[in-house]
Scaffold this active site. Structure first.
Site, PDB file in Angstrom:
ATOM      1  N   SER A 111     107.034  43.176  18.881  1.00 16.00           N
ATOM      2  CA  SER A 111     107.940  44.001  19.697  1.00 16.00           C
ATOM      3  C   SER A 111     107.387  45.521  19.602  1.00 16.00           C
ATOM      4  CB  SER A 111     108.815  43.916  18.760  1.00 16.00           C
ATOM      5  OG  SER A 111     110.454  43.849  19.275  1.00 16.00           O
TER       6      SER A 111
ATOM      7  N   TYR B 196     115.059  42.166  11.431  1.00 14.69           N
ATOM      8  CA  TYR B 196     114.369  42.587  12.836  1.00 14.69           C
ATOM      9  C   TYR B 196     112.527  43.478  12.764  1.00 14.69           C
ATOM     10  CZ  TYR B 196     112.983  41.028  17.725  1.00 14.69           C
ATOM     11  OH  TYR B 196     112.046  41.005  18.440  1.00 14.69           O
TER      12      TYR B 196
HETATM   13  P1  NAD Z   1     114.272  33.324  23.701  1.00 10.87           P
HETATM   14  O1  NAD Z   1     115.431  32.821  22.417  1.00 10.87           O
HETATM   15  O2  NAD Z   1     113.929  33.211  25.024  1.00 10.87           O
HETATM   16  O3  NAD Z   1     112.905  32.361  22.852  1.00 10.87           O
HETATM   17  C1  NAD Z   1     113.472  32.353  21.538  1.00 10.87           C
HETATM   18  C2  NAD Z   1     112.206  30.788  21.144  1.00 10.87           C
HETATM   19  O4  NAD Z   1     112.767  30.355  19.947  1.00 10.87           O
HETATM   20  C3  NAD Z   1     113.029  29.921  22.124  1.00 10.87           C
HETATM   21  O5  NAD Z   1     112.089  28.844  22.127  1.00 10.87           O
HETATM   22  C4  NAD Z   1     113.512  28.772  20.452  1.00 10.87           C
HETATM   23  O6  NAD Z   1     113.296  27.650  20.487  1.00 10.87           O
HETATM   24  C5  NAD Z   1     112.075  29.584  19.346  1.00 10.87           C
HETATM   25  N1  NAD Z   1     113.264  29.029  17.896  1.00 10.87           N
HETATM   26  C6  NAD Z   1     114.440  29.986  17.422  1.00 10.87           C
HETATM   27  N2  NAD Z   1     114.540  29.562  16.646  1.00 10.87           N
HETATM   28  C7  NAD Z   1     113.206  29.090  16.049  1.00 10.87           C
HETATM   29  C8  NAD Z   1     112.551  28.021  14.820  1.00 10.87           C
HETATM   30  N3  NAD Z   1     114.067  28.516  14.000  1.00 10.87           N
HETATM   31  N4  NAD Z   1     112.455  27.340  14.809  1.00 10.87           N
HETATM   32  C9  NAD Z   1     111.039  26.505  15.580  1.00 10.87           C
HETATM   33  N5  NAD Z   1     111.523  27.708  17.234  1.00 10.87           N
HETATM   34  C10 NAD Z   1     113.229  28.696  17.046  1.00 10.87           C
HETATM   35  O7  NAD Z   1     113.527  34.658  22.923  1.00 10.87           O
HETATM   36  P2  NAD Z   1     112.428  35.528  23.844  1.00 10.87           P
HETATM   37  O8  NAD Z   1     112.994  37.195  23.774  1.00 10.87           O
HETATM   38  O9  NAD Z   1     111.761  35.291  24.665  1.00 10.87           O
HETATM   39  O10 NAD Z   1     111.934  35.860  21.993  1.00 10.87           O
HETATM   40  C11 NAD Z   1     110.996  35.498  21.973  1.00 10.87           C
HETATM   41  C12 NAD Z   1     109.619  36.351  21.276  1.00 10.87           C
HETATM   42  O11 NAD Z   1     109.154  37.872  21.063  1.00 10.87           O
HETATM   43  C13 NAD Z   1     110.533  36.681  19.490  1.00 10.87           C
HETATM   44  O12 NAD Z   1     109.564  36.712  18.895  1.00 10.87           O
HETATM   45  C14 NAD Z   1     111.661  38.067  19.642  1.00 10.87           C
HETATM   46  O13 NAD Z   1     111.637  39.314  18.914  1.00 10.87           O
HETATM   47  C15 NAD Z   1     109.983  38.645  20.619  1.00 10.87           C
HETATM   48  N6  NAD Z   1     110.710  40.182  21.526  1.00 10.87           N
HETATM   49  C16 NAD Z   1     111.436  39.737  22.724  1.00 10.87           C
HETATM   50  C17 NAD Z   1     112.022  40.970  23.419  1.00 10.87           C
HETATM   51  C18 NAD Z   1     113.155  40.672  24.556  1.00 10.87           C
HETATM   52  O14 NAD Z   1     113.039  41.663  25.330  1.00 10.87           O
HETATM   53  N7  NAD Z   1     113.281  39.543  24.695  1.00 10.87           N
HETATM   54  C19 NAD Z   1     111.436  42.344  22.776  1.00 10.87           C
HETATM   55  C20 NAD Z   1     110.685  42.317  22.362  1.00 10.87           C
HETATM   56  C21 NAD Z   1     109.602  41.224  21.824  1.00 10.87           C
END
Ligand code: NAD
Length: 255
Positions: free
Chosen positions: A139, A152
């Site tokens: 991130s 985080y």
């Molecule tokens: P999201 O909530 O849409 O998806 C998260 C995914 O992780 C889902 O498939 C969920 O079922 C799964 N998950 C959650 N807990 C779990 C567990 N205990 N075991 C297995 N699967 C689990 O989130 P996203 O925004 O797509 O985030 C995905 C990654 O990207 C994360 O690591 C997040 O930190 C990172 N990220 C997101 C953003 C953003 O702005 N959305 C920015 C930077 C980084």
């Protein structure tokens, strides 16, 4: 880009960024092991393209023994894990002194320790075949902090550190390890933050303010764009990209 004959395992790929990356890998021909909760059938349908084979494993990424079962399942199904995308992640926003201990533990377990477990289990096979791509979805918070996100930020900085260490340990091999550092992406994880910040239910204003605070482009990064970057990291051209923490963040970290 041709990933036919390769197998990719993407953690947390039933939603958001993981699903977007999985789709790009499938479009390039990779067989897939999906992981995550929620609407599994819809996720499988989304990535079932191009004749690729798709499986799902429901491992909870906070539980090492379930991660081990998932890795064994992937090897049994496809004989190899060539591309490992460590993407599963959760968020919780609170000042450090009010952060519940169990939230700290689960954020560190899911956002950081799970990548250690998948990596240590996938690497021996990658080394044997002398080909592998490990892509950690960190991130902008892997490189800079924000208020209220101590667990985080700690987990994502840790993930960038793990990325560098693994990249050094695999430097003389056909295995690379890199991190992608997205800025704001409009997924359920971020929508929750937009909803909780909204004053008088004004979601559009809350969304604008969230972007304006951090992301100079005033636009969201998309899962598709992140999927294209992941594809590049899988290419031969990226063989000397090692230990990078590559931000795609609308200018967030340029400030
Ligand atoms: P999201 O909530 O849409 O998806 C998260 C995914 O992780 C889902 O498939 C969920 O079922 C799964 N998950 C959650 N807990 C779990 C567990 N205990 N075991 C297995 N699967 C689990 O989130 P996203 O925004 O797509 O985030 C995905 C990654 O990207 C994360 O690591 C997040 O930190 C990172 N990220 C997101 C953003 C953003 O702005 N959305 C920015 C930077 C980084």
């Amino acid at each position: 880009m041709n990933l036919q004959g390769k197998t990719a395992l993407v953690t947390g790929s039933t939603s958001g960024i993981g699903l977007g990356i999985a789709l790009k890998l499938a479009e390039a021909g990779a067989n897939l092991v999906l992981n995550g909760f929620g609407d599994v059938e819809a996720a499988i349908a989304t990535v079932s393209t191009n004749g690729v084979q798709v499986r799902h494993h429901p491992a909870d990424m906070s539980k090492p023994e379930e991660i081990e079962a998932m890795m064994q399942f992937a090897e049994q199904q496809f004989g190899a894990i060539d591309i490992l995308v460590n993407n599963a992640g959760i968020q919780y926003v609170a000042p450090v002194e009010e952060l519940p201990v169990e939230r700290w533990d689960s954020i560190i377990a899911i956002n950081l320790s799970s990548a250690f477990h998948t990596t240590r289990l996938a690497l021996p096979g990658m080394r044997k075949r002398n080909w592998g791509r490990i892509i950690n979805i960190a991130s902008a918070h892997g490189l800079a902090a924000s208020v209220g996100k101590s667990a985080y930020v700690a987990a994502k900085h840790g993930l960038v550190g793990l990325t560098k260490s693994v990249a050094l340990e695999t430097a003389i091999s056909g295995v690379t390890c890199n991190a992608i550092c997205p800025g704001w992406v409009l997924t359920p994880l971020v929508q929750k933050q937009i909803d909780s910040r909204a004053v008088d239910g004004d979601i559009a204003r809350s969304r604008h303010d969230l972007l304006a605070e951090k992301q100079p482009s005033l636009d969201f990064v998309t899962p598709e764009q992140l999927g294209e970057l992941a594809l590049f990291l899988c290419s031969d051209a990226a063989i000397q990209v090692r230990g990078a923490a590559w931000n795609m963040d609308g200018g967030w970290l340029a400030q």
